[in-house]
Design a protein around this motif. Structure first.
Motif, PDB file in Angstrom:
ATOM      1  N   LEU A   5       0.823  -1.200   0.000  1.00 51.99           N
ATOM      2  CA  LEU A   5       0.000   0.000   0.000  1.00 51.99           C
ATOM      3  C   LEU A   5       0.862   1.256   0.000  1.00 51.99           C
ATOM      4  N   GLU A   6       1.963   1.231   0.730  1.00 50.12           N
ATOM      5  CA  GLU A   6       2.862   2.379   0.837  1.00 50.12           C
ATOM      6  C   GLU A   6       3.502   2.748  -0.504  1.00 50.12           C
ATOM      7  N   HIS A   7       3.793   1.771  -1.346  1.00 49.54           N
ATOM      8  CA  HIS A   7       4.482   2.014  -2.613  1.00 49.54           C
ATOM      9  C   HIS A   7       3.561   1.963  -3.832  1.00 49.54           C
ATOM     10  N   ALA A   8       2.252   1.940  -3.634  1.00 49.75           N
ATOM     11  CA  ALA A   8       1.304   1.874  -4.748  1.00 49.75           C
ATOM     12  C   ALA A   8       1.420   3.093  -5.659  1.00 49.75           C
ATOM     13  N   GLU A   9       1.548   4.276  -5.091  1.00 53.75           N
ATOM     14  CA  GLU A   9       1.665   5.484  -5.902  1.00 53.75           C
ATOM     15  C   GLU A   9       2.942   5.478  -6.741  1.00 53.75           C
ATOM     16  N   LEU A  10       4.038   5.018  -6.154  1.00 53.17           N
ATOM     17  CA  LEU A  10       5.301   4.919  -6.880  1.00 53.17           C
ATOM     18  C   LEU A  10       5.165   3.944  -8.053  1.00 53.17           C
ATOM     19  N   ALA A  11       4.547   2.802  -7.814  1.00 46.47           N
ATOM     20  CA  ALA A  11       4.351   1.816  -8.884  1.00 46.47           C
ATOM     21  C   ALA A  11       3.478   2.381 -10.000  1.00 46.47           C
ATOM     22  N   LEU A  12       2.438   3.140  -9.646  1.00 52.20           N
ATOM     23  CA  LEU A  12       1.597   3.777 -10.656  1.00 52.20           C
ATOM     24  C   LEU A  12       2.390   4.768 -11.497  1.00 52.20           C
ATOM     25  N   ASP A  13       3.197   5.588 -10.846  1.00 53.10           N
ATOM     26  CA  ASP A  13       4.017   6.572 -11.562  1.00 53.10           C
ATOM     27  C   ASP A  13       4.981   5.891 -12.528  1.00 53.10           C
ATOM     28  N   ILE A  14       5.625   4.834 -12.091  1.00 57.75           N
ATOM     29  CA  ILE A  14       6.570   4.103 -12.940  1.00 57.75           C
ATOM     30  C   ILE A  14       5.848   3.483 -14.130  1.00 57.75           C
ATOM     31  N   ALA A  15       4.690   2.881 -13.893  1.00 61.93           N
ATOM     32  CA  ALA A  15       3.935   2.240 -14.971  1.00 61.93           C
ATOM     33  C   ALA A  15       3.469   3.265 -16.002  1.00 61.93           C
ATOM     34  N   VAL A  16       2.999   4.420 -15.556  1.00 69.42           N
ATOM     35  CA  VAL A  16       2.556   5.466 -16.484  1.00 69.42           C
ATOM     36  C   VAL A  16       3.737   5.981 -17.299  1.00 69.42           C
ATOM     37  N   ASP A  17       4.876   6.204 -16.655  1.00 71.56           N
ATOM     38  CA  ASP A  17       6.067   6.667 -17.366  1.00 71.56           C
ATOM     39  C   ASP A  17       6.535   5.645 -18.401  1.00 71.56           C
ATOM     40  N   GLU A  18       6.467   4.373 -18.044  1.00 68.72           N
ATOM     41  CA  GLU A  18       6.968   3.308 -18.915  1.00 68.72           C
ATOM     42  C   GLU A  18       6.038   3.019 -20.091  1.00 68.72           C
ATOM     43  N   TYR A  19       4.723   2.930 -19.830  1.00 66.57           N
ATOM     44  CA  TYR A  19       3.780   2.516 -20.865  1.00 66.57           C
ATOM     45  C   TYR A  19       2.978   3.673 -21.464  1.00 66.57           C
TER      46      TYR A  19
END
Length: 47
Positions: A5-19
């Protein structure tokens, strides 16, 4: 990416940047570790 839960926002940011599209976010049914720390993963983020 599996994330807690703590890193969900970071994972979203990385996924948006990548894809460059909105990623799918689903709850994890298995016991897995977060890719950013050692906590239990709550979500899987990706396309």
């Amino acid at each position: 990416m599996y994330c807690c839960l703590e890193h969900a926002e970071l994972a979203l940011d990385i996924a948006v940047d990548e894809y460059e599209t909105a990623p799918k976010i689903e709850k994890v049914e298995e016991v897995l570790s977060c890719e950013f720390c050692e906590n239990q993963a709550v979500y899987v983020v990706g396309n």
